[in-house]
Design a protein around this motif. Structure first.
Motif, short mmCIF file in Angstrom:
data_model
loop_
_atom_site.label_atom_id
_atom_site.label_comp_id
_atom_site.label_asym_id
_atom_site.label_seq_id
_atom_site.Cartn_x
_atom_site.Cartn_y
_atom_site.Cartn_z
N ASN A 107 -5.68 -3.57 -2.67
CA ASN A 107 -4.92 -2.37 -3.00
C ASN A 107 -5.25 -1.89 -4.42
O ASN A 107 -5.33 -0.69 -4.67
CB ASN A 107 -3.42 -2.64 -2.86
CG ASN A 107 -2.96 -2.66 -1.42
OD1 ASN A 107 -3.50 -1.93 -0.58
ND2 ASN A 107 -1.97 -3.47 -1.10
N SER A 146 0.83 -1.20 0.00
CA SER A 146 0.00 0.00 0.00
C SER A 146 0.87 1.26 0.00
O SER A 146 0.56 2.24 -0.69
CB SER A 146 -0.91 0.02 1.24
OG SER A 146 -1.89 -0.98 1.18
N HIS A 148 0.40 7.05 -13.11
CA HIS A 148 -0.93 6.46 -13.23
C HIS A 148 -0.86 5.26 -14.16
O HIS A 148 0.04 5.14 -14.99
CB HIS A 148 -1.97 7.49 -13.70
CG HIS A 148 -1.73 8.01 -15.09
ND1 HIS A 148 -0.88 9.07 -15.33
CD2 HIS A 148 -2.23 7.63 -16.29
CE1 HIS A 148 -0.86 9.32 -16.64
NE2 HIS A 148 -1.66 8.47 -17.23
N TYR A 192 -6.89 1.74 -5.74
CA TYR A 192 -6.41 2.58 -6.84
C TYR A 192 -7.54 2.91 -7.81
O TYR A 192 -7.70 4.06 -8.23
CB TYR A 192 -5.27 1.89 -7.60
CG TYR A 192 -4.81 2.73 -8.77
CD1 TYR A 192 -3.98 3.82 -8.57
CD2 TYR A 192 -5.25 2.45 -10.07
CE1 TYR A 192 -3.58 4.63 -9.64
CE2 TYR A 192 -4.86 3.24 -11.14
CZ TYR A 192 -4.03 4.33 -10.91
OH TYR A 192 -3.66 5.13 -11.97
N CYS A 193 -8.34 1.89 -8.17
CA CYS A 193 -9.44 2.12 -9.12
C CYS A 193 -10.42 3.16 -8.60
O CYS A 193 -10.98 3.95 -9.37
CB CYS A 193 -10.18 0.82 -9.39
SG CYS A 193 -9.20 -0.41 -10.30
N VAL A 222 -4.78 -2.72 -14.14
CA VAL A 222 -4.33 -3.18 -12.83
C VAL A 222 -4.82 -4.60 -12.62
O VAL A 222 -5.95 -4.95 -13.00
CB VAL A 222 -4.87 -2.27 -11.70
CG1 VAL A 222 -4.48 -2.82 -10.33
CG2 VAL A 222 -4.35 -0.85 -11.85
N THR A 236 -6.20 5.64 -2.72
CA THR A 236 -4.91 5.26 -2.14
C THR A 236 -4.51 6.19 -1.00
O THR A 236 -3.73 5.80 -0.13
CB THR A 236 -3.81 5.27 -3.22
OG1 THR A 236 -3.79 6.54 -3.87
CG2 THR A 236 -4.05 4.18 -4.25
N VAL A 252 1.62 6.90 -6.72
CA VAL A 252 0.50 7.77 -7.13
C VAL A 252 0.78 9.22 -6.74
O VAL A 252 0.55 10.14 -7.53
CB VAL A 252 -0.82 7.27 -6.50
CG1 VAL A 252 -1.94 8.27 -6.75
CG2 VAL A 252 -1.20 5.91 -7.07
N LEU A 302 2.38 1.72 -3.49
CA LEU A 302 1.36 2.19 -4.43
C LEU A 302 1.00 3.65 -4.18
O LEU A 302 0.97 4.46 -5.12
CB LEU A 302 0.11 1.31 -4.31
CG LEU A 302 -1.10 1.72 -5.15
CD1 LEU A 302 -0.76 1.79 -6.63
CD2 LEU A 302 -2.27 0.77 -4.90
N ASN A 353 -9.58 5.58 -6.63
CA ASN A 353 -8.84 6.80 -6.29
C ASN A 353 -8.81 7.01 -4.77
O ASN A 353 -8.95 8.14 -4.29
CB ASN A 353 -9.45 8.01 -6.99
CG ASN A 353 -8.49 9.19 -7.06
OD1 ASN A 353 -7.27 9.02 -6.93
ND2 ASN A 353 -9.01 10.39 -7.24
N ARG A 368 -11.61 6.27 -12.02
CA ARG A 368 -10.58 6.08 -13.05
C ARG A 368 -11.13 5.15 -14.13
O ARG A 368 -11.75 4.14 -13.84
CB ARG A 368 -9.32 5.46 -12.45
CG ARG A 368 -8.67 6.27 -11.33
CD ARG A 368 -7.44 5.55 -10.83
NE ARG A 368 -6.84 6.19 -9.68
CZ ARG A 368 -5.99 7.21 -9.74
NH1 ARG A 368 -5.66 7.70 -10.92
NH2 ARG A 368 -5.46 7.72 -8.65
#
Length: 310
Positions: free
Chosen positions: A48, A23, A35, A52-53, A39, A57, A30, A26, A55, A134
């Motif tokens: 994790n 984490s 980007h 990200y997907c 993933v 993080t 970011v 990642l 947004n 995203r």
């Protein structure tokens, strides 16, 4: 920042509480402006990846630092009569074969309920709605016990899938044998039981779903030393076997880069030191420390690439 060839894929390996380190890596990448276009992840790597997907993080450090074992691990032993087979590392003498037979039966018993994990997923991610902020392809990987093959669910910019809900796909990916119950899925009139494939090892996950990418970044949670991790404490045997399997998986996934026809540059980021954590040690302060090590390593990774490019 170092300019990666696009499109860029991100592969996130499993590792339980060691995922706090991942984490940090990642979130650090970011923060520094990187980007990803696709993933994929298994086990904690899928969680994790979902962050990200969505947004999210930026939430990860607070989540890890606030963890307690009781947050995740709610004791509820059960036995599942499914054709589960683990990976046999050793030779074929009678004692080894008996030990392997015994392990397979023990692995069909799970110690903890998956309700706390479902509650966490529904409260943190699923309530954010079906659309990812995203526009990204996200592959959640588990293992279908009856097929003895990886089971990959693709989410294309949203949580919609043809056969499995978003929460079920993530939970299946995290359903470590002996720890959490399998997740059932119906497909072509048959029922399959899905578990965390990072511990099984019968069928190797590969990087083929990143076909077309020019760069792939892999973030593992194990080190080469985990191939001979010492067994300590009441769960020492489980820790040793699981770490070894995860380390083998990570290496084999990395080696599969040669089969990606777009010939991407593949970078593997692994912990630079012992993180001082066990796989099921969901201890907030220790996880926060591992997160910080990961975030620092993301900066070191980018710095090394910039120096090499000069």
């Amino acid at each position: 920042m170092y300019k990666f060839k696009r499109p860029v894929g991100l592969f996130l390996c499993g590792g339980g509480a060691l995922g706090s380190w991942q984490s940090g890596v990642l979130a650090g990448l970011v923060k520094q402006g990187l980007h990803f276009d696709a993933v994929a992840g298994f086990s904690v790597g899928s969680l994790n990846g979902a962050a990200y997907c969505y947004n999210k993080t930026g939430d990860l450090r607070n989540i890890w630092s606030g963890l307690k074992p009781s947050t995740i691990l709610e004791l509820r032993p059960r036995y599942y009569n499914i054709p589960l087979e683990l990976y046999q590392h050793d030779g074929g003498n009678p004692l080894t074969k008996f030990n392997f037979f015994l392990q397979n039966h023990v692995a069909k018993m799970t110690l903890f309920s998956n309700k706390p994990v479902y509650d966490f997923l529904n409260g943190w991610l699923v309530r954010s709605g079906p659309q990812f902020p995203r526009n990204i392809k996200f592959y959640v990987i588990s293992h279908a016990v009856e097929m003895k093959l990886p089971y990959i669910v693709r989410f294309d910019g949203s949580t919609q899938s043809h056969n499995l809900s978003f929460a079920d796909a993530l939970m299946a990916s995290c359903s470590i044998p002996m720890v959490f119950p399998p997740v059932q899925v119906e497909e072509h009139g048959r029922t399959y039981h899905l578990v965390d494939g990072g511990v099984i090892g019968i069928a190797t996950i590969n990087l083929n779903f990143f076909e077309g990418c020019r760069t792939i970044i892999m973030v593992g949670n194990t080190r080469d030393e985990d191939l001979d991790f010492p067994a300590r404490g009441p769960f020492g045997y489980f820790e040793r076997k699981t770490r070894k399997m995860l380390a083998i998986h990570t290496q084999k996934i990395y080696e599969s880069r040669v089969f990606v026809k777009s010939e991407p540059d593949v970078h593997l980021i692994k912990p630079p030191m012992d993180l001082g954590l066990n796989l099921l040690e969901f201890d907030g302060p220790k996880c926060a420390k591992a997160y910080d090590i990961g975030e620092a390593e993301s900066a070191n990774f980018l710095k090394r690439l910039e120096e090499q490019a000069r």
